[in-house]
Motif scaffolding. Structure first.
Motif, short mmCIF file in Angstrom:
data_model
loop_
_atom_site.label_atom_id
_atom_site.label_comp_id
_atom_site.label_asym_id
_atom_site.label_seq_id
_atom_site.Cartn_x
_atom_site.Cartn_y
_atom_site.Cartn_z
N GLU A 2 -4.28 -46.90 -15.82
CA GLU A 2 -5.49 -47.14 -16.60
C GLU A 2 -5.10 -47.60 -18.00
O GLU A 2 -4.07 -47.19 -18.51
CB GLU A 2 -6.39 -45.90 -16.66
CG GLU A 2 -5.75 -44.66 -17.23
CD GLU A 2 -6.66 -43.44 -17.10
OE1 GLU A 2 -7.85 -43.54 -17.40
OE2 GLU A 2 -6.15 -42.39 -16.71
N HIS A 3 -5.90 -48.50 -18.55
CA HIS A 3 -5.66 -48.93 -19.93
C HIS A 3 -6.91 -49.55 -20.51
O HIS A 3 -7.89 -49.79 -19.81
CB HIS A 3 -4.45 -49.86 -20.05
CG HIS A 3 -4.49 -51.07 -19.17
ND1 HIS A 3 -5.30 -52.14 -19.43
CD2 HIS A 3 -3.83 -51.37 -18.03
CE1 HIS A 3 -5.13 -53.07 -18.50
NE2 HIS A 3 -4.25 -52.63 -17.63
N GLY A 4 -6.84 -49.82 -21.79
CA GLY A 4 -8.00 -50.36 -22.49
C GLY A 4 -9.00 -49.26 -22.77
O GLY A 4 -8.82 -48.11 -22.39
N ARG A 39 -14.33 -44.44 -22.03
CA ARG A 39 -13.54 -44.47 -20.79
C ARG A 39 -12.51 -45.59 -20.88
O ARG A 39 -12.62 -46.48 -21.71
CB ARG A 39 -14.44 -44.76 -19.58
CG ARG A 39 -15.53 -43.74 -19.32
CD ARG A 39 -15.12 -42.82 -18.23
NE ARG A 39 -16.21 -41.92 -17.87
CZ ARG A 39 -16.02 -40.76 -17.31
NH1 ARG A 39 -14.80 -40.35 -17.02
NH2 ARG A 39 -17.04 -39.98 -17.00
N SER A 40 -11.58 -45.57 -19.94
CA SER A 40 -10.64 -46.70 -19.82
C SER A 40 -11.42 -47.92 -19.33
O SER A 40 -12.33 -47.80 -18.50
CB SER A 40 -9.54 -46.36 -18.82
OG SER A 40 -8.79 -45.27 -19.28
N LYS A 77 -6.66 -48.70 -11.89
CA LYS A 77 -6.10 -49.04 -10.59
C LYS A 77 -6.09 -47.72 -9.81
O LYS A 77 -5.51 -46.73 -10.27
CB LYS A 77 -4.69 -49.59 -10.75
CG LYS A 77 -4.03 -50.00 -9.45
CD LYS A 77 -2.65 -50.60 -9.77
CE LYS A 77 -1.98 -51.13 -8.53
NZ LYS A 77 -0.67 -51.74 -8.89
N VAL A 78 -6.77 -47.71 -8.67
CA VAL A 78 -6.98 -46.48 -7.92
C VAL A 78 -6.52 -46.65 -6.47
O VAL A 78 -6.78 -47.67 -5.84
CB VAL A 78 -8.49 -46.10 -7.93
CG1 VAL A 78 -8.78 -44.89 -7.07
CG2 VAL A 78 -8.95 -45.86 -9.36
N ILE A 88 -7.68 -50.34 -5.27
CA ILE A 88 -8.68 -51.18 -5.93
C ILE A 88 -8.39 -51.20 -7.42
O ILE A 88 -7.98 -50.19 -7.99
CB ILE A 88 -10.13 -50.71 -5.66
CG1 ILE A 88 -11.11 -51.67 -6.33
CG2 ILE A 88 -10.33 -49.27 -6.12
CD1 ILE A 88 -12.49 -51.66 -5.80
N GLU A 89 -8.57 -52.37 -8.01
CA GLU A 89 -8.48 -52.52 -9.46
C GLU A 89 -9.88 -52.83 -9.94
O GLU A 89 -10.59 -53.63 -9.34
CB GLU A 89 -7.52 -53.65 -9.81
CG GLU A 89 -6.09 -53.38 -9.38
CD GLU A 89 -5.16 -54.51 -9.74
OE1 GLU A 89 -4.78 -54.60 -10.92
OE2 GLU A 89 -4.84 -55.30 -8.83
N ALA A 90 -10.28 -52.18 -11.04
CA ALA A 90 -11.64 -52.37 -11.54
C ALA A 90 -11.63 -52.41 -13.06
O ALA A 90 -10.78 -51.81 -13.71
CB ALA A 90 -12.53 -51.23 -11.05
N ARG A 91 -12.59 -53.14 -13.58
CA ARG A 91 -12.79 -53.25 -15.02
C ARG A 91 -14.26 -53.00 -15.34
O ARG A 91 -15.12 -53.07 -14.48
CB ARG A 91 -12.43 -54.66 -15.51
CG ARG A 91 -10.99 -55.02 -15.34
CD ARG A 91 -10.67 -56.39 -15.96
NE ARG A 91 -9.31 -56.79 -15.65
CZ ARG A 91 -8.23 -56.31 -16.24
NH1 ARG A 91 -8.36 -55.41 -17.18
NH2 ARG A 91 -7.03 -56.71 -15.89
#
Length: 157
Positions: A80-82, A102-103, A107-108, A120-123
């Protein structure tokens, strides 16, 4: 399909560490389907098993994007970042909304109803919803992360 009762705070199950899922059977499939129907009926974008009284690592998220329904069974945040700051609510806290940091990216690794592992990658909003639901599986409530609460009518939604 059945609509399930949403557990409201301060029920103890909402602050419990949930058990890993080991049986990927018809009962799990029915539960996920019922959770989905319940989430839609309650106008939510996510629902975790403890919110319906089951202390298992099962959560669903559907923010109505191209990913559709995400089944998050035994999920683990790998990366996680951002940072993002925005409004959150919770079906277990009707009418309560707060600003939560939150981040912005996660990536989970999780499993679906058949036990198949996926990543899954999520933004953005999807990342926010996933983090909120994974927190539920570890007994962490969004109210513990609120920077400030919103007054009634302060946010659109």
């Amino acid at each position: 399909m059945a609509l399930l009762q949403i557990i409201k705070h301060p029920d103890d199950i909402l602050e419990m560490e949930c058990e890993k899922v080991t049986n990927f059977d018809r009962k799990l499939t029915k539960l996920i389907n019922d959770m989905y129907d319940t989430m839609l009926a309650e106008d939510g974008v996510g629902l975790a098993a403890p919110q319906i009284g089951i202390a298992k690592q099962i959560a669903i998220v559907d923010v109505e994007d191209e990913n559709g329904l995400l089944e998050l069974i035994n999920p683990v945040i790998l990366e996680e970042h951002g940072e993002q700051v925005g409004p959150e609510g919770c079906l277990s806290f009707p009418g309560l909304f707060g600003e939560v940091t939150r981040s912005d990216y996660v990536k989970v690794r999780a499993q679906n109803r058949r036990g198949k592992t996926y990543i899954i990658e999520a933004r953005g909003f999807l990342a926010r919803a996933i983090q909120h639901e994974i927190d539920h599986l570890h007994g962490v409530l969004f109210t513990t992360k609120v920077n400030r609460y919103y007054e009634e009518g302060e946010i659109e939604g």
